[in-house]
Design an enzyme around this catalytic site. Structure first.
Site, PDB file in Angstrom:
ATOM      1  CB  VAL A 126     -52.337  -8.892   2.268  1.00  0.00           C
ATOM      2  CG1 VAL A 126     -52.121  -8.747   3.760  1.00  0.00           C
ATOM      3  CG2 VAL A 126     -51.088  -9.404   1.556  1.00  0.00           C
TER       4      VAL A 126
ATOM      5  CG  ASN B 151     -43.978  -5.306   6.865  1.00  0.00           C
ATOM      6  OD1 ASN B 151     -42.919  -4.853   6.423  1.00  0.00           O
ATOM      7  ND2 ASN B 151     -44.028  -6.396   7.630  1.00  0.00           N
TER       8      ASN B 151
ATOM      9  CB  SER C 214     -37.307  -3.236  -1.243  1.00  0.00           C
ATOM     10  OG  SER C 214     -36.036  -3.823  -1.434  1.00  0.00           O
TER      11      SER C 214
ATOM     12  CE1 TYR D 162     -39.512  -8.178  -2.098  1.00  0.00           C
ATOM     13  CE2 TYR D 162     -37.737  -6.755  -2.844  1.00  0.00           C
ATOM     14  CZ  TYR D 162     -38.516  -7.264  -1.821  1.00  0.00           C
ATOM     15  OH  TYR D 162     -38.311  -6.846  -0.526  1.00  0.00           O
TER      16      TYR D 162
ATOM     17  CB  ALA E 256     -42.181  -4.565 -11.324  1.00  0.00           C
TER      18      ALA E 256
ATOM     19  CE  LYS F 196     -41.318  -5.109  -1.335  1.00  0.00           C
ATOM     20  NZ  LYS F 196     -42.231  -4.971  -0.191  1.00  0.00           N
TER      21      LYS F 196
HETATM   22  N1  LIG Z   1     -35.538  -8.714   4.826  1.00  0.00           N
HETATM   23  C1  LIG Z   1     -35.054  -7.866   3.947  1.00  0.00           C
HETATM   24  O1  LIG Z   1     -33.844  -7.866   3.675  1.00  0.00           O
HETATM   25  C2  LIG Z   1     -35.952  -6.853   3.280  1.00  0.00           C
HETATM   26  C3  LIG Z   1     -35.354  -5.857   2.509  1.00  0.00           C
HETATM   27  C4  LIG Z   1     -36.162  -4.901   1.901  1.00  0.00           C
HETATM   28  C5  LIG Z   1     -37.521  -4.944   2.051  1.00  0.00           C
HETATM   29  N2  LIG Z   1     -38.079  -5.946   2.806  1.00  0.00           N
HETATM   30  C6  LIG Z   1     -39.523  -5.936   2.934  1.00  0.00           C
HETATM   31  O2  LIG Z   1     -39.864  -5.956   4.297  1.00  0.00           O
HETATM   32  C7  LIG Z   1     -41.177  -6.501   4.443  1.00  0.00           C
HETATM   33  C8  LIG Z   1     -41.165  -7.539   5.528  1.00  0.00           C
HETATM   34  O3  LIG Z   1     -40.306  -8.581   5.125  1.00  0.00           O
HETATM   35  P1  LIG Z   1     -39.454  -9.451   6.150  1.00  0.00           P
HETATM   36  O4  LIG Z   1     -38.039  -9.268   5.794  1.00  0.00           O
HETATM   37  O5  LIG Z   1     -39.910  -9.202   7.521  1.00  0.00           O
HETATM   38  O6  LIG Z   1     -39.832 -10.892   5.611  1.00  0.00           O
HETATM   39  P2  LIG Z   1     -40.556 -12.121   6.300  1.00  0.00           P
HETATM   40  O7  LIG Z   1     -40.552 -13.189   5.269  1.00  0.00           O
HETATM   41  O8  LIG Z   1     -39.954 -12.376   7.628  1.00  0.00           O
HETATM   42  O9  LIG Z   1     -42.048 -11.569   6.533  1.00  0.00           O
HETATM   43  C9  LIG Z   1     -43.003 -11.467   5.520  1.00  0.00           C
HETATM   44  C10 LIG Z   1     -44.333 -11.808   6.126  1.00  0.00           C
HETATM   45  O10 LIG Z   1     -45.355 -11.593   5.151  1.00  0.00           O
HETATM   46  C11 LIG Z   1     -46.288 -12.640   5.292  1.00  0.00           C
HETATM   47  N3  LIG Z   1     -47.046 -12.814   4.056  1.00  0.00           N
HETATM   48  C12 LIG Z   1     -46.579 -13.201   2.851  1.00  0.00           C
HETATM   49  N4  LIG Z   1     -47.586 -13.269   1.970  1.00  0.00           N
HETATM   50  C13 LIG Z   1     -48.710 -12.941   2.638  1.00  0.00           C
HETATM   51  C14 LIG Z   1     -50.074 -12.846   2.280  1.00  0.00           C
HETATM   52  N5  LIG Z   1     -50.508 -13.123   1.034  1.00  0.00           N
HETATM   53  N6  LIG Z   1     -50.968 -12.452   3.224  1.00  0.00           N
HETATM   54  C15 LIG Z   1     -50.562 -12.187   4.481  1.00  0.00           C
HETATM   55  N7  LIG Z   1     -49.281 -12.270   4.893  1.00  0.00           N
HETATM   56  C16 LIG Z   1     -48.366 -12.643   3.967  1.00  0.00           C
HETATM   57  C17 LIG Z   1     -45.479 -13.870   5.637  1.00  0.00           C
HETATM   58  O11 LIG Z   1     -46.276 -14.887   6.237  1.00  0.00           O
HETATM   59  C18 LIG Z   1     -44.436 -13.279   6.578  1.00  0.00           C
HETATM   60  O12 LIG Z   1     -44.847 -13.365   7.922  1.00  0.00           O
HETATM   61  C19 LIG Z   1     -41.554  -7.031   3.060  1.00  0.00           C
HETATM   62  O13 LIG Z   1     -42.386  -6.084   2.418  1.00  0.00           O
HETATM   63  C20 LIG Z   1     -40.235  -7.125   2.345  1.00  0.00           C
HETATM   64  O14 LIG Z   1     -40.363  -7.033   0.951  1.00  0.00           O
HETATM   65  C21 LIG Z   1     -37.335  -6.892   3.430  1.00  0.00           C
END
Ligand SMILES: NC(=O)c1ccc[n+]([C@@H]2O[C@H](COP(=O)([O-])OP(=O)(O)OC[C@H]3O[C@@H](n4cnc5c(N)ncnc54)[C@H](O)[C@@H]3O)[C@@H](O)[C@H]2O)c1
Length: 258
Positions: free
Chosen positions: A61, A87, A139, A152, A154, A156
């Site tokens: 992405v 996402n 987030s 992260y 900044a 978000k």
């Molecule tokens: N898990 C948490 O506690 C939490 C809390 C708040 C926000 N989030 C947000 O939720 C979203 C999903 O996170 P998650 O917890 O499922 O994490 P995760 O690590 O399971 O999933 C993130 C996915 O993004 C993909 N990714 C990373 N860089 C990429 C790139 N350059 N191009 C394409 N794909 C890419 C990864 O391969 C992975 O599959 C994120 O935006 C994260 O910041 C997660």
């Protein structure tokens, strides 16, 4: 009758915890999904798990052309894009004075610029149909901060206001844009936080009003609601889904009931 019958969606970061659960939920409710992620191994496992209504596309992405290709694929295969779920995330850390600038740039590109790339690709199609829902994963760290986490936090925080601007600009054309702000969700990303080794799973669970962390399926339910016609009056919002993590400041030391 599914809540997303006849709809088509693009989900980025679809091979991760929240993206996977959301893709699955959308398909269960009748949607076709183009699942974009750079992790091809998990992407293929996702298709095995969810079935033929999901198409996996290898996509970094941080490259606008690859994001556009995911949107174009959705429109080519399904004739429309109803939902764009921005996402994907990856981030570097470190104290501000020591931050590696390449890591900073990469984090901002993946978490803040990539949603813009997706919107630039999807909006013309949505405008044409006067309909669409864009959902950006921010987030709790878009609302509050933590040390050694500036890229992260900044990105978000910026994503929340990008969401609002988009909602204002395109709302009268039938397009909604919202952000979801998860707390601690049981995904590989959370495991990497635990890997730092300074907090335990139990300590983190105890910080929540609900006494536990969140499951990816609970985030997926919110993203489903925002992508469906059940939320047609909701736009420009940053919706916190954190099990009450941010609602407490305990100055007295009086413990909650348990
Ligand atoms: N898990 C948490 O506690 C939490 C809390 C708040 C926000 N989030 C947000 O939720 C979203 C999903 O996170 P998650 O917890 O499922 O994490 P995760 O690590 O399971 O999933 C993130 C996915 O993004 C993909 N990714 C990373 N860089 C990429 C790139 N350059 N191009 C394409 N794909 C890419 C990864 O391969 C992975 O599959 C994120 O935006 C994260 O910041 C997660």
């Amino acid at each position: 009758m599914g809540r997303m019958d006849g709809r088509a969606a693009v989900v980025t970061g679809a091979a991760g915890g929240i993206g996977w659960a959301t893709t699955k939920r959308y398909v269960e409710e009748g949607a076709k999904v183009v699942a974009a992620d750079r992790d091809t191994e998990r992407g293929e496992a996702l298709v095995d798990d969810v079935g033929p209504d999901v198409t996996f596309l290898e996509c970094d992405v941080s490259d606008p052309e690859q994001v556009r290709a995911a949107v174009d694929r959705c429109v080519a295969d399904h004739g429309r894009i109803d939902v764009l779920f921005n996402n994907a995330a990856t981030s570097t850390g470190g104290y501000v004075a020591d931050l590696d600038l390449d890591g900073w740039d990469d984090s901002i590109r993946v978490m803040l610029s990539a949603p813009l790339y997706g919107m630039q690709a999807a909006l013309p199609h949505m405008v044409e149909r006067r309909s669409g829902s864009i959902i950006n994963t921010s987030s709790v760290y878009g609302q509050v901060a933590s040390a050694a986490n500036a890229p992260y936090c900044a990105a978000k925080a910026g994503l929340i206001n990008l969401t609002r601007v988009t909602a204002i600009e395109y709302g009268r054309l039938g397009i909604r844009c919202n952000a979801v702000c998860p707390g601690v969700v049981e995904t590989p990303m959370f495991e990497s936080v635990l890997g730092i080794g300074l907090t335990t799973r139990d300590e983190i669970a105890a910080m929540h009003a609900i006494g536990r962390t969140i499951q990816p399926s609970e985030i997926a339910d919110l993203v489903l609601f925002l992508g469906s016609d059940e939320s047609t009056a909701i736009t420009g919002q940053a919706i916190t889904i954190d099990g009450g993590l941010l609602c407490e400041v305990n100055l007295t030391g009086v413990p909650p009931l348990s």
